[in-house]
Design an enzyme around this catalytic site. Structure first.
Site, PDB file in Angstrom:
ATOM      1  N   ASP A 263       4.263  -0.191  -7.175  1.00 39.93           N
ATOM      2  CA  ASP A 263       2.990  -0.575  -7.788  1.00 39.93           C
ATOM      3  C   ASP A 263       1.842   0.159  -7.102  1.00 39.93           C
ATOM      4  O   ASP A 263       0.698   0.066  -7.542  1.00 39.93           O
ATOM      5  CB  ASP A 263       2.778  -2.091  -7.660  1.00 39.93           C
ATOM      6  CG  ASP A 263       1.530  -2.560  -8.393  1.00 39.93           C
ATOM      7  OD1 ASP A 263       1.411  -2.243  -9.600  1.00 39.93           O
ATOM      8  OD2 ASP A 263       0.665  -3.211  -7.773  1.00 39.93           O
TER       9      ASP A 263
ATOM     10  N   ARG B 239       0.860  -1.180   0.000  1.00 43.63           N
ATOM     11  CA  ARG B 239       0.000   0.000   0.000  1.00 43.63           C
ATOM     12  C   ARG B 239       0.901   1.236   0.000  1.00 43.63           C
ATOM     13  O   ARG B 239       1.921   1.288   0.697  1.00 43.63           O
ATOM     14  CB  ARG B 239      -0.909   0.040   1.241  1.00 43.63           C
ATOM     15  CG  ARG B 239      -2.097  -0.914   1.185  1.00 43.63           C
ATOM     16  CD  ARG B 239      -3.111  -0.548   0.098  1.00 43.63           C
ATOM     17  NE  ARG B 239      -4.239  -1.471   0.028  1.00 43.63           N
ATOM     18  CZ  ARG B 239      -4.313  -2.545  -0.759  1.00 43.63           C
ATOM     19  NH1 ARG B 239      -3.305  -2.859  -1.561  1.00 43.63           N
ATOM     20  NH2 ARG B 239      -5.391  -3.305  -0.770  1.00 43.63           N
TER      21      ARG B 239
ATOM     22  N   GLU C  85      -2.772   7.557  -4.809  1.00 44.17           N
ATOM     23  CA  GLU C  85      -3.157   6.916  -6.081  1.00 44.17           C
ATOM     24  C   GLU C  85      -4.641   6.992  -6.396  1.00 44.17           C
ATOM     25  O   GLU C  85      -5.053   6.860  -7.547  1.00 44.17           O
ATOM     26  CB  GLU C  85      -2.725   5.442  -6.090  1.00 44.17           C
ATOM     27  CG  GLU C  85      -3.553   4.548  -5.177  1.00 44.17           C
ATOM     28  CD  GLU C  85      -3.118   3.081  -5.222  1.00 44.17           C
ATOM     29  OE1 GLU C  85      -1.922   2.807  -5.066  1.00 44.17           O
ATOM     30  OE2 GLU C  85      -3.999   2.217  -5.400  1.00 44.17           O
TER      31      GLU C  85
ATOM     32  N   HIS D 165      -0.993  -0.093  -9.643  1.00 46.97           N
ATOM     33  CA  HIS D 165      -1.704  -1.091  -8.833  1.00 46.97           C
ATOM     34  C   HIS D 165      -2.120  -2.276  -9.716  1.00 46.97           C
ATOM     35  O   HIS D 165      -3.288  -2.656  -9.772  1.00 46.97           O
ATOM     36  CB  HIS D 165      -2.929  -0.464  -8.144  1.00 46.97           C
ATOM     37  CG  HIS D 165      -3.232  -1.128  -6.829  1.00 46.97           C
ATOM     38  ND1 HIS D 165      -3.422  -0.430  -5.666  1.00 46.97           N
ATOM     39  CD2 HIS D 165      -3.360  -2.438  -6.496  1.00 46.97           C
ATOM     40  CE1 HIS D 165      -3.675  -1.268  -4.677  1.00 46.97           C
ATOM     41  NE2 HIS D 165      -3.636  -2.497  -5.165  1.00 46.97           N
TER      42      HIS D 165
END
Ligand code: NAI
Length: 346
Positions: free
Chosen positions: A257, A233, A262, A294
């Site tokens: 990622d 996260r 985000e 993500h």
């Protein structure tokens, strides 16, 4: 009995495809909505029994109250993490279920893909050879064999990542708030992990306690040239501190990622637009930063498991009165929510 109605928020084409396939017999009445679930959009759930949500839907107190007023019984997360849900406030109002595991391999393999891409400069080589530039200048990497990787969080994904790293002949050290007994993993303190690791990979959930666990102070403890991989996260890392660490040449590379801001950016096409997040723009501009949006979970196997498990969670909740994948704050307070019970939490 009428079909159960599902308001499916933040729907993407790949979600629709996998859920339509899993619901091929039309057992559920699913309304796919492109918008995210927020206080402003919650009214779209009117008349539905269930809302199905993903990582960037915001299930805050206001949303929970409104869902409860609308008579929605169940929030079905089609993901593992639940940091976007006020789980404590939801207790007694609306049940929360999740998909605890859909393909830990997908995420662990993506973490390794990012690492290899980064340290062997594949992202640079790919663009060069597309342009018939066959120069090797600036593409020197380093061997993973013999390097020390620090893994934070040794649950399902962390353990698979460890196995992959073992295959590369790497030394593994790990930190977990709840170390796994008899796992053969060398657990160390966080400070020792920062100090000894050539590469650090995050595989723990985000909690209030570990928010910004990578910050100016912890970066100062790390080795010069350390490579950070975050598929967990975004808010585990203070992005400003990360950017500064990169500018100071302390951090050798970052593979991200996930990103702490985000939610309004990832999963959307902003090519041709001006992105207002200067920190993200600066990070992306760095030659030693790789960002994927993500994407770690995104494999055919994971999508099928997500759809099948989500619909089974809903089926079990309404038809069988069972709820093995429920998330409630009482279970979560047991630290690692083992979900040993089958029945609903309230
Ligand atoms: P898991 O529940 O199997 O393992 C999590 C591990 O973290 C456990 O061993 C737990 O004891 C440990 N932990 C809990 N609090 C901690 C803390 N404060 N510090 C260190 N360790 C702590 O979870 P799993 O399936 O391995 O997933 C890990 C994380 O990966 C999820 O929480 C989620 O945030 C992220 N994830 C990301 C995806 C992506 O597409 N990028 C997809 C799926 C999960």
């Amino acid at each position: 009995m009428d079909k159960l109605k599902i308001a499916f928020f933040d729907a993407k084409d790949y979600d629709k495809q996998s859920f339509i396939e899993s619901n091929a017999d039309g057992e559920f009445d699913i309304t796919f909505l492109e918008t995210r679930l927020t206080s402003d959009t919650v009214k779209l759930a009117e008349g539905c029994d269930i809302v199905c949500v993903f990582v960037n839907d915001d299930i805050n107190r206001d949303v929970i109250d409104k869902l409860s007023e609308l008579g929605v019984k169940l929030v079905a997360l089609r993901c593992a993490g639940y940091n976007n849900v006020d789980v404590e406030y939801a207790y007694g109002k609306v049940h929360i279920v999740r998909v605890p595991a859909y393909s830990p391999y997908a995420v662990a393999e993506h973490a390794m893909a990012l690492l290899l891409t980064s340290i062997r400069r594949i992202h640079k080589a790919y663009i060069r050879t597309k342009d018939f530039n066959f120069s090797l200048n600036g593409l020197t990497g380093f061997d993973l064999h013999g390097k020390t990787v620090g893994v934070i969080g040794t649950g399902k994904i962390g353990r698979i990542f460890i196995d992959i790293c073992r295959g590369f002949g790497m030394n593994i050290i790990a930190y977990d708030k709840f170390p796994a007994a008899d796992s053969g993993i060398e657990y160390v303190s966080l400070d020792e992990l920062w100090e000894r690791s050539d590469i650090i990979s995050f595989h723990c959930p985000l909690t209030e306690e570990n928010r910004h666990m990578v910050n100016t102070d912890t970066i100062a403890k790390m080795k010069k040239g350390v490579v950070l991989i975050n598929t967990s996260r975004g808010a585990l890392i203070d992005s400003e501190a990360l950017l500064e660490g990169i500018k100071q040449r302390k951090i050798g590379a970052a593979c991200l990622d996930v990103y702490e801001e985000e939610s309004n950016i990832f999963f959307h096409d902003y090519s041709g637009h001006i992105v207002n997040d200067d920190t993200l723009a600066r990070l992306i501009s760095m030659p030693n930063v790789i960002v994927t949006s993500h994407q770690a979970f995104l494999t055919n196997e994971a999508l099928k498991n997500i759809a099948d498990t989500t619909l089974e969670n809903i089926r079990g909740f309404f038809a069988k009165d069972t709820c093995p994948n429920e998330v409630c704050y009482k279970c979560a307070n047991l630290a690692n929510c083992k979900q040993t019970h089958e029945k609903k939490c309230f």
